[in-house]
Structure formats: structure tokens, C-alpha cells
Design an enzyme around this catalytic site. Sequence first.
Site, PDB file in Angstrom:
ATOM      1  CE  LYS A  54      -3.894  -2.155   2.298  1.00  0.00           C
ATOM      2  NZ  LYS A  54      -4.435  -2.637   3.577  1.00  0.00           N
ATOM      3  CD  GLN A  98      -3.645  -4.365   6.761  1.00  0.00           C
ATOM      4  OE1 GLN A  98      -3.435  -3.436   6.001  1.00  0.00           O
ATOM      5  NE2 GLN A  98      -4.361  -5.419   6.405  1.00  0.00           N
ATOM      6  CG  ASP A 121     -10.108  -0.137   5.108  1.00  0.00           C
ATOM      7  OD1 ASP A 121      -9.967  -0.444   3.907  1.00  0.00           O
ATOM      8  OD2 ASP A 121      -9.413  -0.621   6.023  1.00  0.00           O
TER       9      ASP A 121
END
Length: 300
Positions: A54, A98, A121
Site C-alpha cells: 500500500k 490494518q 476503508d
Amino acid sequence: MTATRIDGKTFAAKVRGQVAEHVTRLKNDHAITPGLAVVLVGEDPASQVYVRSKGKMTVEVGMKSVEHKLDINTPEADLLALIDQLNTDPEIHGILVQLPLPKHLDEDLVINAIDPAKDVDGFHISNVGLLGTGQKSMVPCTPLGCLMMLRAHHGSISGMDAVVIGRSNIVGKPMAQLLLNDSATVTIAHSRTKDLADVVRRADIVIAAVGRPQMVPGDWIKPGATVIDVGINRLDAPEKGEGKTRLVGDVDFDSCAAVAGAITPVPGGVGPMTIACLLANTVTACCRANGLAEPVGLTA
Ligand code: NDP
């Protein structure tokens, strides 16, 4: 194979190219650089790989990348304090924590501490509610990537019968919501569904998000249907050498490709689109934060 192969790798490269163009415009015309902060707690090897990739792609499209790597025993209060700091940092437009988090941390509490406008997200409860009521939201990356590929392949999916296999909060449910918002007729299947084969056979669009290797065989697929395989499963591959593995999806690719009209492979299908959509969400969040026009085609 008769099905068209939907090449997620090429599609994702195109999306990243569009993001990069928009980032250049933001820099040149407004002196703004979109920034993405990724927070990793612990040393889970798979999560470390994701976070590295990422960060690399964030920099490649011209954005600012910030990584916070925290010890596995980090107290919840410290993690929440970091999120608070990122929420108020004007150079950070997207925040990603994460998952999964170590067991002592409350995942819902942590995710809901992120400013919804920076929740790239799309897991914050406000964004879940906004998506569920058809309002402008941050959309979870994997389902957004699937939707982009479906729209590109079909133009419109309005009126089509879609089956989503899996009802998780991160894939199945938001996927079903996106399909519904695009006026598909949606069925959500799960582990308690009776006669899954029969349910899948009625679908023009099949999204498999289960986590069971090659579970969907070709004889469940309606001829000509579009099959989107979200699953990522690792199988032993002794033919590649001792201890080697290979990735397979939730769909039995060969038998499904012989019947389907279009299908995504694993690897090289949905996977690459997920990070591309994370970058797209960050640039979208940056534009919204600055009251600027959003990039066209990169949101739901
Ligand atoms: P979860 O384990 O959270 O959810 C799996 C879902 O599948 C559940 O709703 C479960 O039903 C359902 N299920 C399990 N067994 C069956 C069965 N026999 N028949 C029908 N439904 C079943 O998984 P995720 O949604 O997080 O992920 C799904 C897959 O997608 C995984 O392989 C994951 O690795 C992959 N993934 C890929 C991403 C990418 O970027 N390509 C991103 C995220 C995930 P129930 O609710 O009843 O238990």
C-alpha cells in the site's frame, strides 16, 4: 474456456493512472498533496506485506504515505490517541488501520474512532449507514473494485439478478448494498443458505466472498453469467517445490470459465483492484475535504 477474462491487474493499473492524474492536478492547481496514513499493530506477516505494498503504490501515484508501526502490545488508549492525532492532521486525508487487530484491542471502537471523512476503508459505522441509505459515503475498497469491474463490463447492471455468497461486514454486505444501489435484484447467501447451488444458478452476476477454495463449481453457474471471485485461498503446491503454495479463489476457475460469460481470475482479478480503490478513496476524501470536484468514475 469460453468466458471473457476480466483482467483486474490491467484495470487496476488504469484506475491508479486516473488517480495519479488527479493527484497531479491537485498539486499543480491547488498545491495540495493527498496523504494516506496506514497504522499497523503487531507483526502479522500477511499484514506487513499488505502495508508495504500500500505504501509503495501510494507513493507511486504521487501521494504522501505515512506508516505507523506499533508494537503488538500497544495499549488501546495509545492507538486511539494516534488516531485522534491523524484525524486532526491537515496533511492526512485517509486513515487505514490494518485489520485484524491483536485480541486486546476492540476493533469496532478503534474503527469508529477514525474521522468518517478520512475512513478510506469505509468501515466506520457512519459510512456503513450512509451507504445503506444510498447517500454519499466512503465505500469499502474490495466491493468498490468489484462494482467498477461490473460497470465497465456491463455498462449498467440495473435489473440483473445478482447473488453475493458471503455476508461479512467488509465484503459481502457492502457488496450487496452497492449492487442494490445500482438497481440489481440481490440475494445474499451464507453458510445457512439452503440449496446454494439452486440460488447461484438463477444469478446473472455471482460474487463469491467465502474463503473456501474452489467451492463454486461450473455446474452452479448460469450460462453467460458474470463471475467475480473475491476469495483468496492458499493451497499447497508441491509441484512448484517443497513448501511452496499457490493462490486460488472461491470459484473453480476452469469449470466456471467454461460456462460463464465473464470471470475474474485469482490471482489477478479482484485483489489488485482493492489497493487501487484505496488510493481512489484517498483522492476522493482529499477532494471532499477541500471542497473540490471529485474524480469522475472513481467512486460508487
Ligand atoms: P468472512 O470469513 O468474514 O466471511 C465469509 C462468509 O462466507 C460468511 O458470511 C460465511 O457465512 C460465508 N460462508 C462460509 N462458508 C460457507 C458455505 N459453505 N456456503 C455459503 N457461505 C459460506 O470472510 P471475508 O468476507 O472477510 O472474506 C471472504 C474471502 O474474500 C476470503 O477468501 C478473503 O481472503 C477474501 N478477501 C479478498 C480481498 C481482496 O482484496 N481480494 C479482500 C477481503 C477479503 P456465515 O456468515 O453464515 O458464517
